[in-house]
Each structure stands twice: as structure tokens, then as C-alpha cells.
Design a protein around this motif. Structure first.
Motif, PDB file in Angstrom:
ATOM      1  N   ASN A   1       1.227  -1.627  -0.020  1.00  0.00           N
ATOM      2  CA  ASN A   1       0.225  -1.953  -1.039  1.00  0.00           C
ATOM      3  C   ASN A   1      -1.109  -1.300  -0.670  1.00  0.00           C
ATOM      4  N   THR A   2      -1.089   0.002  -0.454  1.00  0.00           N
ATOM      5  CA  THR A   2      -2.292   0.701  -0.003  1.00  0.00           C
ATOM      6  C   THR A   2      -2.789   1.721  -1.011  1.00  0.00           C
ATOM      7  N   PHE A   3      -2.226   1.737  -2.201  1.00  0.00           N
ATOM      8  CA  PHE A   3      -2.612   2.744  -3.188  1.00  0.00           C
ATOM      9  C   PHE A   3      -3.629   2.181  -4.169  1.00  0.00           C
ATOM     10  N   ASP A   4      -4.785   2.827  -4.206  1.00  0.00           N
ATOM     11  CA  ASP A   4      -5.813   2.536  -5.194  1.00  0.00           C
ATOM     12  C   ASP A   4      -5.715   3.637  -6.243  1.00  0.00           C
ATOM     13  N   LEU A   5      -6.327   3.461  -7.390  1.00  0.00           N
ATOM     14  CA  LEU A   5      -6.266   4.499  -8.425  1.00  0.00           C
ATOM     15  C   LEU A   5      -6.874   5.816  -7.965  1.00  0.00           C
ATOM     16  N   VAL A   6      -7.828   5.755  -7.036  1.00  0.00           N
ATOM     17  CA  VAL A   6      -8.489   6.972  -6.574  1.00  0.00           C
ATOM     18  C   VAL A   6      -8.014   7.435  -5.200  1.00  0.00           C
ATOM     19  N   THR A   7      -6.958   6.826  -4.680  1.00  0.00           N
ATOM     20  CA  THR A   7      -6.381   7.286  -3.421  1.00  0.00           C
ATOM     21  C   THR A   7      -5.869   8.706  -3.613  1.00  0.00           C
ATOM     22  N   LEU A   8      -6.236   9.587  -2.699  1.00  0.00           N
ATOM     23  CA  LEU A   8      -5.771  10.970  -2.777  1.00  0.00           C
ATOM     24  C   LEU A   8      -4.390  11.105  -2.151  1.00  0.00           C
ATOM     25  N   VAL A   9      -3.540  11.854  -2.816  1.00  0.00           N
ATOM     26  CA  VAL A   9      -2.168  12.064  -2.371  1.00  0.00           C
ATOM     27  C   VAL A   9      -2.001  13.552  -2.047  1.00  0.00           C
ATOM     28  N   ILE A  10      -1.471  13.822  -0.861  1.00  0.00           N
ATOM     29  CA  ILE A  10      -1.326  15.191  -0.379  1.00  0.00           C
ATOM     30  C   ILE A  10       0.126  15.417   0.021  1.00  0.00           C
ATOM     31  N   ALA A  11       0.718  16.498  -0.479  1.00  0.00           N
ATOM     32  CA  ALA A  11       2.119  16.811  -0.187  1.00  0.00           C
ATOM     33  C   ALA A  11       2.252  17.497   1.168  1.00  0.00           C
ATOM     34  N   GLN A  12       3.316  17.183   1.861  1.00  0.00           N
ATOM     35  CA  GLN A  12       3.684  17.879   3.088  1.00  0.00           C
ATOM     36  C   GLN A  12       4.544  19.069   2.664  1.00  0.00           C
TER      37      GLN A  12
ATOM     38  N   GLY B   1       5.148   5.233  -2.745  1.00  0.00           N
ATOM     39  CA  GLY B   1       5.528   4.502  -1.535  1.00  0.00           C
ATOM     40  C   GLY B   1       6.789   5.069  -0.906  1.00  0.00           C
ATOM     41  N   ASP B   2       7.768   5.376  -1.741  1.00  0.00           N
ATOM     42  CA  ASP B   2       9.019   5.954  -1.237  1.00  0.00           C
ATOM     43  C   ASP B   2       8.771   7.306  -0.571  1.00  0.00           C
ATOM     44  N   LEU B   3       7.943   8.139  -1.209  1.00  0.00           N
ATOM     45  CA  LEU B   3       7.696   9.483  -0.686  1.00  0.00           C
ATOM     46  C   LEU B   3       6.814   9.465   0.562  1.00  0.00           C
ATOM     47  N   VAL B   4       5.918   8.500   0.673  1.00  0.00           N
ATOM     48  CA  VAL B   4       5.144   8.354   1.903  1.00  0.00           C
ATOM     49  C   VAL B   4       6.065   7.887   3.026  1.00  0.00           C
ATOM     50  N   ASP B   5       6.942   6.931   2.728  1.00  0.00           N
ATOM     51  CA  ASP B   5       7.889   6.428   3.730  1.00  0.00           C
ATOM     52  C   ASP B   5       8.817   7.525   4.247  1.00  0.00           C
ATOM     53  N   SER B   6       9.196   8.463   3.378  1.00  0.00           N
ATOM     54  CA  SER B   6      10.107   9.534   3.786  1.00  0.00           C
ATOM     55  C   SER B   6       9.377  10.711   4.423  1.00  0.00           C
ATOM     56  N   GLY B   7       8.043  10.664   4.468  1.00  0.00           N
ATOM     57  CA  GLY B   7       7.272  11.726   5.089  1.00  0.00           C
ATOM     58  C   GLY B   7       6.952  12.893   4.173  1.00  0.00           C
ATOM     59  N   HIS B   8       7.268  12.779   2.898  1.00  0.00           N
ATOM     60  CA  HIS B   8       6.978  13.847   1.941  1.00  0.00           C
ATOM     61  C   HIS B   8       5.499  13.913   1.570  1.00  0.00           C
ATOM     62  N   LEU B   9       4.824  12.764   1.613  1.00  0.00           N
ATOM     63  CA  LEU B   9       3.421  12.688   1.204  1.00  0.00           C
ATOM     64  C   LEU B   9       2.597  11.992   2.271  1.00  0.00           C
ATOM     65  N   ILE B  10       1.319  12.336   2.301  1.00  0.00           N
ATOM     66  CA  ILE B  10       0.353  11.561   3.062  1.00  0.00           C
ATOM     67  C   ILE B  10      -0.759  11.173   2.089  1.00  0.00           C
TER      68      ILE B  10
END
Length: 120
Positions: free
Chosen positions: A28-39, A84-93
Motif C-alpha cells: 500500500n505504498t502507491f500514491d497518485l503521484v508516485t513515480l514508476v520506473i521500469a527496470q 504491486g505485482d511488477l514491483v514484487d517481481s523486480g520489473h519496476l521500482i
């Protein structure tokens, strides 16, 4: 770039299917303005079409959660589950926004600006 239009017949079942029946993200760490970066070194094989599209969007550069939801034409809650799934799998930070308590006060910024103007 214009967002894709929702497909005909896209009803209430689709978000349930996209999230594999889950209503909440694993974190539960995603805010609307949280930046998402692909690995860039993570394989896209085996990802669902929505997760693959999300990764393709983020490979172009950092995006906010709200921007990703808009591009995917998915509710923010569904987008957060996918993230959340993609952060858990290491695809996103992710990078959280700066908390408002850490932002400089307007008075300090004005004093810095005045000081710079005095030197020029």
C-alpha cells in the motif's frame, strides 16, 4: 499521444479478471503521484497483456501512477494491483513523492531569490 478508447463490451468483470480476483495491491505504498520506473533488464515474456503494456509505457521514462492508469484506461485501484505485482517481481521500482513536510517554506525560497537578484 491520445489514450486508447475503451473497448465495447468492457464491463465490470474485466478489472476483476485483470487483477486475478484481487481488490488490493500487495503493498500500500502507491500514491497518485508516485513515480514508476521500469527496470530495462527484466524480460517481458510471461506477463499478462496489461502488465506488458504497463512495462512498455514505463520503459519510455518515469510515469506517475495516475498517468499510467490514464494511458491504460484502467481504474487507479486496478493499476495499483498491477504495479504491486511488477514491483514484487523486480520489473519496476518506485519513487515516492517528497512529503510536504520536507518541502522548503515559501519565505526561504523568496529570501534565496532576493539574494540571487541582489548579486546580479
Amino acid at each position: 499521444m491520445t489514450p486508447p478508447t475503451p473497448r465495447r463490451g468492457q464491463g465490470l468483470v474485466r478489472p476483476y479478471v485483470v487483477t486475478e480476483g484481487r481488490a488490493y495491491p500487495t503493498r500500500n505504498t502507491f500514491d497518485l503521484v508516485t513515480l514508476v520506473i521500469a527496470q530495462h533488464d527484466r524480460p517481458l515474456a510471461g506477463l499478462s497483456p496489461e502488465k506488458r503494456r504497463l512495462m512498455e509505457l514505463c520503459l519510455g521514462g518515469p510515469l506517475s501512477v495516475a498517468e499510467i492508469a490514464g494511458h491504460l484506461v484502467l481504474p487507479v485501484s486496478v493499476t495499483k494491483v498491477l504495479l504491486g505485482d511488477l514491483v514484487d517481481s523486480g520489473h519496476l521500482i518506485t519513487r515516492a513523492p517528497i512529503p510536504s513536510a520536507e518541502l522548503p517554506e515559501a519565505q526561504i525560497l523568496q529570501e534565496v531569490l532576493d539574494g540571487l537578484r541582489a548579486r546580479l
